[in-house]
Design a protein around this motif. Sequence first.
Motif, PDB file in Angstrom:
ATOM      1  N   UNK A 136      40.818 -30.868   1.842  1.00 10.80           N
ATOM      2  CA  UNK A 136      39.698 -29.844   0.963  1.00 10.80           C
ATOM      3  C   UNK A 136      38.789 -29.008   1.871  1.00 10.80           C
ATOM      4  N   UNK A 137      38.929 -29.215   3.073  1.00  7.34           N
ATOM      5  CA  UNK A 137      38.081 -28.321   4.167  1.00  7.34           C
ATOM      6  C   UNK A 137      39.030 -26.978   4.196  1.00  7.34           C
ATOM      7  N   UNK A 138      37.973 -25.788   4.329  1.00  2.00           N
ATOM      8  CA  UNK A 138      38.681 -24.458   4.313  1.00  2.00           C
ATOM      9  C   UNK A 138      38.197 -23.959   5.425  1.00  2.00           C
ATOM     10  N   UNK A 139      38.931 -22.827   6.059  1.00  2.00           N
ATOM     11  CA  UNK A 139      40.434 -23.031   5.913  1.00  2.00           C
ATOM     12  C   UNK A 139      41.080 -24.251   6.635  1.00  2.00           C
ATOM     13  N   UNK A 140      42.363 -24.414   6.109  1.00  2.00           N
ATOM     14  CA  UNK A 140      43.079 -25.545   6.850  1.00  2.00           C
ATOM     15  C   UNK A 140      43.393 -25.363   8.085  1.00  2.00           C
ATOM     16  N   UNK A 141      43.212 -26.296   9.009  1.00  2.00           N
ATOM     17  CA  UNK A 141      43.598 -26.045  10.350  1.00  2.00           C
ATOM     18  C   UNK A 141      44.246 -27.083  10.969  1.00  2.00           C
ATOM     19  N   UNK A 142      45.147 -26.966  11.992  1.00  2.00           N
ATOM     20  CA  UNK A 142      45.691 -27.912  12.784  1.00  2.00           C
ATOM     21  C   UNK A 142      45.269 -27.613  14.308  1.00  2.00           C
ATOM     22  N   UNK A 143      44.578 -28.587  14.743  1.00  2.00           N
ATOM     23  CA  UNK A 143      44.197 -28.201  16.132  1.00  2.00           C
ATOM     24  C   UNK A 143      44.798 -29.242  17.163  1.00  2.00           C
ATOM     25  N   UNK A 144      44.693 -28.751  18.375  1.00  2.00           N
ATOM     26  CA  UNK A 144      45.142 -29.356  19.497  1.00  2.00           C
ATOM     27  C   UNK A 144      44.087 -29.166  20.689  1.00  2.00           C
TER      28      UNK A 144
END
Length: 338
Positions: A136-144
Amino acid sequence: MGQGPPGPGRGQEPQRTLSESLPGCSRRHPPKICEPSVPVGSACTTSDLVCTPDHARGYVRAYGMMIPRSHPRWFAAGGHGVVTTADDLSQWLIAQNDQGVSAAGRRVVSARSVEVMHTPPKGREYAMGWSVSPAGEEPRQIRHTGELLTHNAIQTLLPDSRTGIAIVANTGMISGDDAAVMLDGLVDLAQGKSPTVRTPFTMKADYVLAALTLLAVALGVLGTVRARRWARRTAGRPLWRVGLRMLPCAVPIVLFAQLTDLVGLFMNREGTLAQLSYVWPALVIWSAATALASTAVIAARSLAVLRARRTRVLAAPGTQDERTDAEQEFVGGARRGK
């Protein structure tokens, strides 16, 4: 890694880009391909962080100041220790964001492998090196993320807009977590929004710790100076009650002794007190000063209690008469012996 230290008020500003050439490093550690998915222009170290360029020197933050510190020598091969460039990171993010296909159109890793790396187990947010934003969090993120004691980094993918952002800062962990702070603003810019300007929370917390450190020192001095007065007030109490009265003073000592374990529990890491002095210097200084002040107060009060009780025993009524009678009896017995 930035060009020089970010100033106290510039902790959230990018310090140019990563250096694009590492001549001093490549002479000692020639570039080599480690794995297809690793930036191929990176200079991979063999054992230590010895090839970090001088202009990427690390810093720690304390009380709003940036303090240069050399990173301890670690055995880093396999875990970290790769000196890279901005161009390499951009190529890496393109492959991560395009299901394993490089900017040149060459597949460097399978789409299935990328999917596995980016997909956490059910009910979790952490996958294989990458964490996903909450549902549900915007914007959708993929983090390293990556952290050293004097440097920290973060890379994020915005799958919906096919955007990748990489930040590397020459400041350390908690006290200098500038990369994470800068990321929020850059994500806003990528979404066409006005960036939110934030600063690392330690820039405010350090001043609170500074005030608490000064307060601890002042209370320690006051408690040491007034130790005799405190001992006189407790002279009529049993020693075990006096010990209980001093027990709260030992809390800061125990806290300092367990500080690394407590912080390690919070960060899900293990380390030493020396390493913690990089992570949050102001916290270590406050804890050490408080423990030292408590030790001084306990020592001064204990010594004052012993002296006060000895003086009280010697000055008690009848004590002098008993000593005189004993001396006379000893002298009389000696004469009779003659």
